[in-house]
Design an enzyme around this catalytic site. Sequence first.
Site, short mmCIF file in Angstrom:
data_model
loop_
_atom_site.label_atom_id
_atom_site.label_comp_id
_atom_site.label_asym_id
_atom_site.label_seq_id
_atom_site.Cartn_x
_atom_site.Cartn_y
_atom_site.Cartn_z
N ASN A 98 -8.85 -5.39 -10.00
CA ASN A 98 -9.22 -4.38 -9.20
C ASN A 98 -7.97 -3.40 -8.72
O ASN A 98 -6.90 -3.86 -8.47
CB ASN A 98 -9.81 -4.88 -7.70
CG ASN A 98 -10.06 -3.73 -6.86
OD1 ASN A 98 -11.32 -3.23 -6.90
ND2 ASN A 98 -9.43 -3.16 -6.03
N GLU A 99 -8.17 -2.25 -9.51
CA GLU A 99 -6.92 -1.25 -9.02
C GLU A 99 -5.48 -1.94 -9.37
O GLU A 99 -4.74 -1.79 -8.56
CB GLU A 99 -7.25 -0.69 -7.88
CG GLU A 99 -8.30 0.26 -7.30
CD GLU A 99 -8.25 0.81 -6.05
OE1 GLU A 99 -7.31 0.55 -5.16
OE2 GLU A 99 -9.04 2.00 -5.86
N CYS A 150 2.38 -11.34 -9.82
CA CYS A 150 3.25 -10.65 -10.93
C CYS A 150 2.39 -10.92 -12.26
O CYS A 150 2.14 -11.90 -12.70
CB CYS A 150 4.54 -11.24 -11.28
SG CYS A 150 5.44 -11.12 -12.70
N GLU A 182 -16.16 3.40 -7.11
CA GLU A 182 -16.01 3.33 -5.77
C GLU A 182 -15.97 4.78 -5.17
O GLU A 182 -15.11 5.67 -5.50
CB GLU A 182 -14.87 2.89 -4.86
CG GLU A 182 -14.59 1.34 -5.44
CD GLU A 182 -13.36 0.63 -5.00
OE1 GLU A 182 -12.64 1.16 -3.92
OE2 GLU A 182 -13.00 -0.56 -5.09
N ARG A 201 -2.89 -8.15 -0.58
CA ARG A 201 -3.44 -8.51 -1.70
C ARG A 201 -2.39 -8.31 -2.91
O ARG A 201 -1.53 -7.35 -2.37
CB ARG A 201 -4.92 -7.99 -2.08
CG ARG A 201 -4.90 -6.54 -1.80
CD ARG A 201 -6.28 -5.75 -2.09
NE ARG A 201 -6.21 -4.38 -1.86
CZ ARG A 201 -7.18 -3.50 -1.65
NH1 ARG A 201 -8.29 -3.99 -1.90
NH2 ARG A 201 -7.06 -2.38 -1.57
#
Length: 656
Positions: free
Chosen positions: A140-141, A106, A305, A102
Amino acid sequence: MIFGVDYYPEHWDKSEWKKQARIMRDGNFNTVRIAEFAWCRLEPEEDTFDFSWLDEIIDILAAEGIGVILGTPTAAPPKWLVNKYDVYMRDKYGRQRGYGSRRECCANNSYYIARSKVIVEQLAKRYGKNPNVIAWQIDNEFGCHQSTRCYCEHCGREFAYWLEKKYKSIDRLNKIYGTVFWSQEYSSFDDVILPAYTSCEGDYGKLQAHNPSLEMDFYRFSSDSWVRYQQMQIDIIRKYSDYPITHNMMGHFSDIDYRKLGEPLDITAWDNYIDNQWDCSDFENISMAHELMRGVKNKNFWVMEQQSGPCGWDRFGGTPRPGQLRLWTYQSIAHGCEGLLYFRFRSAPFGMEQYWLGVVDHDGVPRRRYYEIKQTGEELKKLSDIFVGAKNSTDVLLVKSYEEVWCHEIKCHTEGFDYRNTLYSYYRANNHLGTNPVCGGEDMIGGEYKVIYMPAYSMVSAEVEKRLEEYVQNGGTLVLTYLSGTRDVNNNIVTSAIPGRLRKLAGTSVAEFDSSRGDVELGNGFGVSKLWRDILEPETADIRVCYNGEYYKDSAAVTVNTYGKGRVWYVGCDLEESALLKLVKIISDEAGAGYISHPDGTEIIKRSVNGREYFMLLNYMRNAIDMGIRGKSLLSEKCFDGILDGYGVEIIDASK
Ligand code: GLA
Ligand code: ZN
C-alpha cells in the site's frame, strides 16, 4: 466498469458483514479492495495462518455480486514480527523508526523480505485462482510517510552492491563522482557511505552538503529498492495467479520513480484525495495528478481510493458539497480512470483514521454522500462502454522526470525555484488554454505530439538527446527552459556551453545567467521575471522576447530555432501566469496543436472510443456556467443547452 469501495471487514463484527455487503450492492458497487492492512489477522503468530474469515467475507461479497481486489498486507507488520526481528528503517541520524503507525520497514531488510515472502506466498496460493478475486494490489502506497530512503546497515550493504554493479571499479566511481573534492576518495565499494548526517547540518538548515553524484545515486538506489521489493511480490503472485496486479500510487509523489515501479504492473492505480486536512487542491492540480498516472504506462488507470467524505488525521478537511463527489468521480474518468473505488466504505470509530470519513458514517447509516455516489454508479453502469478503453486526444506532452525531481531537490539553484511547481505552471497554462496535456516520461517522446514541454530538464543522456533530435527533425516542437541541459547523467555540471547537449537543437547558448533577487521586466508585454534569467546568445535561433531592464536590457530572453522540419523554443526565464498562458498559446498556434476553449474554472475533455467521440464537461465552480458548447447529452439523452450547473457534469456526443 469497476466501481467499488475499500473495505475493512476485520474492523467490524461478523454479524454486520451481510448487511454491509447488501448496502454496497444497493449502492451499485461491484468491487471491494480488502486485506491490505490485515496481516495480524491473517498470520496471528509466526507461520500460523487464519484465512477462514477472509474466505467467509469473499463468499458473502460474491453472493451480492461483488468481486475482490486483494491487497498484500505488507505495509503494516504485526507486532510479533517487530518483536522478534529488527525490521525498522533508520533515519539519517541513525535513529530507529518506532512502532505505532505503519510503513516502518526497510525494503532491503532481509527479515522483512523473508516474512513478506511467506505471507504473500500463502495468500497467492490460496486465492490465486479464486473466481471471486479479480485483481491484486501489492502492499500500500510505497514511500508514504517518507519511507523511501533508509540509512540502515542492510541498505548500506545493498547500496555497495548496487554501486558495484553500476560502476564495476571503484576508481571509476571516484573519477565520476569527483571524490578528490574534499579528499573523499573511496578505496572499495563497501567504503562508500550512505549520504546521512554530516558535520554541515545546521549551517544551512537540513542541508548535509554531500557529493551531488553520490546523493543522486542514493536516490536512485532507494527508488530501485522498492521496485525490487515489489518485484519480489509480483514474482510470487505470478506463480499462482493470472489476475491483474496493481499498486496504489500517490499522484504527484516523486521519491520513487513511478515509471519503473509501474513497468511490471498490469495497470496503474492511485489514491485521490482532493480536499483533506493538508490540502485543498486546485482542480488543475488533481487533473495533472491523473495525467501523471496516465503517463506511468501511457495507459488508462484505476483510482483505488477516491475521497468519499470530509477527511484528515487529527482534523478534517472540507466537507464535499452536494455534487462534488460526483464531479470528482467524473474528473477521474475524464482523465483516464476506468475503474474506481471510494475510500472507505464505513468510517472507522477507532484507530488513527477516525476522521477519514467513508461513504457511510460511523453509524453505518447511508446518507447524502452514499446516495450521491449511488446515483453516480447508476450513471456509470449505463456509460461504462464509453469509458473503458477510451482514449484522450491531445497534441501535447509534458515531460516529468523523477530523476529531475531528485536533481532539483539536491540543488535547488535559487531561492523559490521548484521543479515540480515549474512543471505545474506549464501544466496549468496548457489546461487553461485547453490542450489537456498528458504528463509522461522520456519514453513517450515521439511524433504523436505536436508540442513537447521539457521544462528545466537538466541531466540529458545521449539517448534522450537522440530521441529529441529525431522528434524535432521530423517536425515536432520542443520547448526547453532555463536549467535545461546543464548537467550530465551523473549529476555533474556540463563542461561545454549551456544548454550542453541541447545547444544545437536550441540554436542558442547561455552567455550568463542572473538569479539575483528582484524583478526584471520583459519586452512584448511578457511581464516580469522573478527567479531566473538566462542571457541568451542566439546562434541560429530567432529572438522572440528580450529583457527590458538590467545590464542585459535588449538581450534575448526567449528564442525559437528551426531545426529540420521542427522547432525548438528556449524560454530563458520564469514567467508570470498570464505571460506563460500567452506564450503557450503562441507555441500551440504556431505548432498547430489543438485546444478546446472553455470558461475559467471548467474543463472540456475530448475522448474517443471505438470510433465514437464525446466531450466531457466539468464545472468546478459553485455557480452555473455557460460552457459555450451544446449537443446531445449522453447522460440525460436530452439536448444540453450549454448551461452547466455548479459542480455539474455533462457528457456530449461529438460524433456528427
Ligand atoms: C492513504 C492510504 C489509506 C488511508 C488513506 C487515508 O491513501 O492508502 O490506507 O490511510 O490514505 O489516510
Ligand atoms: Zn534500510
